[in-house]
Design an enzyme around this catalytic site. Structure first.
Site, PDB file in Angstrom:
ATOM      1  N   LYS A 544      29.105  13.465  15.285  1.00  0.00           N
ATOM      2  CA  LYS A 544      29.945  14.593  15.671  1.00  0.00           C
ATOM      3  C   LYS A 544      31.341  14.368  15.105  1.00  0.00           C
ATOM      4  O   LYS A 544      31.636  13.286  14.589  1.00  0.00           O
ATOM      5  CB  LYS A 544      30.001  14.754  17.179  1.00  0.00           C
ATOM      6  CG  LYS A 544      30.412  13.486  17.926  1.00  0.00           C
ATOM      7  CD  LYS A 544      30.406  13.681  19.417  1.00  0.00           C
ATOM      8  CE  LYS A 544      28.992  13.667  19.974  1.00  0.00           C
ATOM      9  NZ  LYS A 544      28.505  14.960  20.385  1.00  0.00           N
ATOM     10  N   THR A 652      26.798  21.240  20.606  1.00  0.00           N
ATOM     11  CA  THR A 652      25.532  21.792  20.103  1.00  0.00           C
ATOM     12  C   THR A 652      24.664  20.687  19.501  1.00  0.00           C
ATOM     13  O   THR A 652      23.443  20.820  19.446  1.00  0.00           O
ATOM     14  CB  THR A 652      25.777  22.884  19.039  1.00  0.00           C
ATOM     15  OG1 THR A 652      26.656  22.380  18.032  1.00  0.00           O
ATOM     16  CG2 THR A 652      26.385  24.129  19.675  1.00  0.00           C
TER      17      THR A 652
END
Length: 811
Positions: A544, A652
């Site tokens: 991420k 997500t």
């Protein structure tokens, strides 16, 4: 004689290659073949796009306009072929022409038009809107370079340009006849004409916005939508007199200044020039977009009175906020509306999605900068702010504390989020917890004034891409167990897979699929970076954007703890683990870049340590991007979702890992909360403080130095971090940041030390569970089967029903 679909595809590719490149297949390079295949697929979609446009106009359907400064599209060839139902034929045609289909798909560059989750969400949503047959257009900038290409040199992040358009241009359809003119600077002049006040902008700099359309294919539908990317060009012709005088640079200076707007995503804004360019980017794309939308609406209906009935404008985060005053400007200055009428239509047309609960991340712009760059827009913002403040003062009886928090203009700044909430017809968070924090904290006074505005739409992902396409083995197993591919159109059908959780044969098949995916990823990583990893080790992944609140540093602390344990007892039996990090740090974010250096320093120390061999491995995956994620997600076994509770809006990546069968170790933050609602304590590894406990502990006076002095483990970990790992690098700055705070930042602002014990215990439970293969695979099946809630189709249906009030195909 009937020609097969694969033969037809082969002929189309051969013809297009000859026409476009003047080559036969045996002469073509891989990049030329990528472009050729893209052009063949694009032609097919272009025909559908014309038909979709005709149908939308004929039926006068409401249209959705999704504005986002980022659309992280990744690669499009395989995705579009999959959605169009021609992927098998494309693969067969390529193989018959002498190419390896996988190599061709790999040769396509990522369309790097985004930085992380925000841009990837926008891409997923555009695909879902198309699949659900909602007439929709995405709008952004046609960045020449997009996000940077990350290179790791001597452990440090280095940013390199990433020119995706060299090949990616094949997907773009330039529409110069639909160009718009955007004005910057100048002086606002007001005069009276036929008893009405008229406003004009004189002496402004003109920039031409040229649309480049990327057609989006939906799944099992002829409906298509468009991502309109605006390219910046100078509106002024080149002054040839400069060439005559030998002033060549000056001759193209105007062109370079204009084109800098669409040169790169997120220019560094530590200096005034960067701030100015970012503001110009934001106004450039919203002004071009709204001019285009209004022009097309008038061409269809001949009036703007019904604009809000036929158009819904979604602001994805605060970057497109200037769409609000720009709508007002066009309605009033160009079409002569009164303020009240323009405001009424604007506030019934625009909705806002918030993506952060952190005050420091809510955009604020200098009033002086806005006034200088877009003076008419600044005037309109001032009037919106004045009227809004009067409303707030009346509602709260001149309570200065509340009015200050609600203000759009304050202390020399324009607060973009406040403008969005004041003007939006709806405001939504992106997870249940996030939306509650918005109502209870970030926008609590707004909520008390207009509770009906506030909604929640938990984020979702394109499950067709992030499961079926990237994990064909798992897709086949799900179809075998559920009896059909219906889940691809109706993600809730994944629930049927849940009843196989205790089926030993299904568990074994799932384990075999995961092992093959791990082997495949190991081969990919070796090819990309020359790094060897063991597919039989546990793949523990944190991938991420690099930010302190996402707590990659907490993960590092735990790895140092394991490293020290092995040195304390070299005969210790532990589960072999490969820790995989993927992250880019913003170029100006020095702390994040320092954490990357720490990860690489630790990785090198472990790699060269015989005590750790075959037991611990740390890998920093260079240049994390969509295409790398597509290889990684199917192979991941443990998903690190460890942000400080109350800081992550949704996430997500957590959904993608869950959908591919990885188990989650995480805090009750963002969409992890809803994952926990679906899975319970027994099917994920929770740890750490809850959001309210974080707030309470900080209020009472959190003291990380006390933890350091009383906890031997943490003291050893931080001391090791400070002193480094023998490669000459010391990380005293990170050490000080955790224990004493730096530059006004509180010590351990994201509660790493407070959560460490709980995190280490969760890892211990995880390792124990991993040892029981049947249990691990059972939990993995539960994760996959219950992930359907996180499909983008569900999220978009919620937007369409509750915010946009737009028709859609039922799911």
């Amino acid at each position: 004689m009937t020609i097969s679909k694969a033969a037809y595809m082969e002929r189309a590719i051969t013809d297009k290659l000859m026409i476009h490149f003047g080559k036969t297949p045996d002469q073509a390079s891989e990049s030329e073949m990528v472009k050729t295949c893209a052009l063949v697929i694009r032609d097919q979609m272009a025909i559908s796009e014309v038909e979709t446009r005709k149908k939308t106009l004929k039926n006068h359907k409401k249209q959705v306009h999704y504005l986002s400064l980022e659309f992280l599209m990744g690669r499009s060839l395989m995705k579009n072929a999959f959605n169009l139902g021609v992927l098998p034929q494309l693969k067969e045609a390529l193989e018959h022409l002498g190419f390896n289909a996988s190599d061709i798909f790999e040769a396509e560059p990522d369309a790097a038009l985004g930085n992380g989750g925000l841009g990837r969400l926008a891409a997923c949503y555009l695909e879902a809107m198309t699949t659900l047959e909602i007439p929709a257009t995405g709008y952004s900038i046609c960045y020449e370079l997009g996000i940077f290409k990350q290179k790791i040199i001597d452990g440090y992040q280095v940013e390199l340009p990433d020119n995706w358009r060299e090949v990616g241009d094949a997907w773009l359809l330039p529409k110069p006849e639909e160009a718009e003119e955007v004005l910057f600077g100048g002086q606002v002049q007001q005069y009276w004409e036929n008893g009405k006040a008229r406003v004009v902008l004189e002496g402004a700099t003109k920039v031409t916005a040229v649309p480049c359309d990327m057609i989006i294919a939906g799944y099992k539908t002829k409906h298509t939508n468009v991502l309109r990317l605006w390219d910046a060009k100078t509106a002024m012709p080149v002054d040839m007199s400069f060439y005559s005088r030998g002033e060549y640079v000056k001759a193209v200076e105007e062109q370079a200044m204009a084109e800098s707007i669409s040169k790169v995503l997120y220019p560094e804004d530590k200096h005034s020039e960067g701030k100015s360019l970012r503001l110009k980017q934001q106004y450039f794309f919203v002004s071009a977009t709204i001019q285009s939308v209004v022009r097309k609406h008038l061409a269809t209906y001949g009036t703007l009175d019904n604009f809000h009935e036929k158009n819904a404008i979604q602001i994805n985060d605060t970057h497109p906020t200037l769409v609000i005053p720009e709508l007002m400007r066009i309605f009033m200055d160009v079409h002569g509306m009164s303020w009240d009428k323009a405001w009424s239509i604007t506030t019934k047309s625009v909705a806002y999605t918030n993506h952060t609960v952190m005050w420091e991340a809510l955009e604020r712009w200098s009033q002086t900068l806005i006034e200088r760059r877009v003076p008419r827009i600044y005037q309109i913002i001032c009037e919106i702010a004045r009227r809004w403040q009067e409303k707030c003062e009346k509602f709260y009886n001149n309570d200065e504390t509340k009015v200050r928090d609600l203000a759009i203009l304050w202390d020399g700044e324009v607060r973009m989020a406040n403008l969005c909430v004041a003007a939006g017809m709806a405001v939504n968070g992106v997870s249940g917890l996030h939306s509650e924090i918005l109502k209870d904290d970030v926008f609590k006074y707004f909520y008390q004034m207009n509770p009906e505005k506030f909604q929640n739409v938990t984020n979702g992902i394109d499950h067709r891409r992030w499961l079926a396409e990237i994990n064909p083995g798992l897709d086949a197993l799900i179809q075998e167990c559920t009896g059909s591919d219906k889940y691809l159109s109706h993600a809730s059908e994944l629930q049927k897979f849940d009843k196989f959780a205790d089926d030993k044969s299904v568990q074994e098949k799932l384990a075999a699929i995961k092992l093959e995916n791990k082997k495949s990823f190991a081969e990919y990583l070796y090819k990309e970076q020359g790094v060897v990893i063991d597919p039989n080790s546990l793949f523990d992944v944190q991938a991420k954007r690099l930010h302190e609140y996402k707590r990659q540093l907490l993960n590092v602390m735990h790895i140092i703890y394991l490293y020290q344990k092995l040195h304390d007892d070299p005969n210790l039996v532990i589960q072999p683990q490969t820790f995989l990090f993927g992250a880019k740090a913003a170029p100006g974010y020095d702390v994040a870049k320092r954490i990357i250096r720490l990860i690489n320093s630790l990785a090198k120390a472990i790699e060269n340590d015989p005590v750790c061999r075959d037991r611990l491995k740390v890998v920093f995956m260079e240049n994390y991007r969509v295409s790398l994620a597509e290889h990684l997600m199917p192979a991941a076994e443990l998903s690190e979702q460890i942000s400080t509770a109350g800081k992550e809006a949704s996430g997500t990546g957590n959904m993608k890992f869950m959908m591919n069968g990885a188990l989650t170790i995480g805090t009750l933050d963002g969409a992890n909360v809803e994952m926990h609602d679906l899975l319970g304590d027994e099917n994920m590894f929770l740890f750490g403080l809850h959001a309210d406990e974080v707030v309470s502990m900080k209020r009472e006076g959190y003291n990380p130095q006390r933890i350091y002095s009383q906890d031997d483990r943490i003291r050893r970990i931080l001391d090791q971090m400070r002193n480094g790992f023998g490669d000459g690098e010391r990380f005293e700055g990170l050490y000080n940041r955790l224990l004493m705070g730096v530059g006004g930042s509180p010590a351990d602002d994201f509660m790493l030390l407070a959560d460490f014990d709980s995190y280490a215990e969760a890892h211990r439970r995880m390792a124990e569970t991993y040892h029981d293969k049947a249990l691990w695979n059972k939990i993995s099946i539960h994760n996959i089967a219950r992930s359907g809630l996180f499909a983008a189709d569900r999220a978009i249906a919620q937007y369409a029903d509750n915010i946009w009030h737009a028709e859609h195909k039922k799911i």
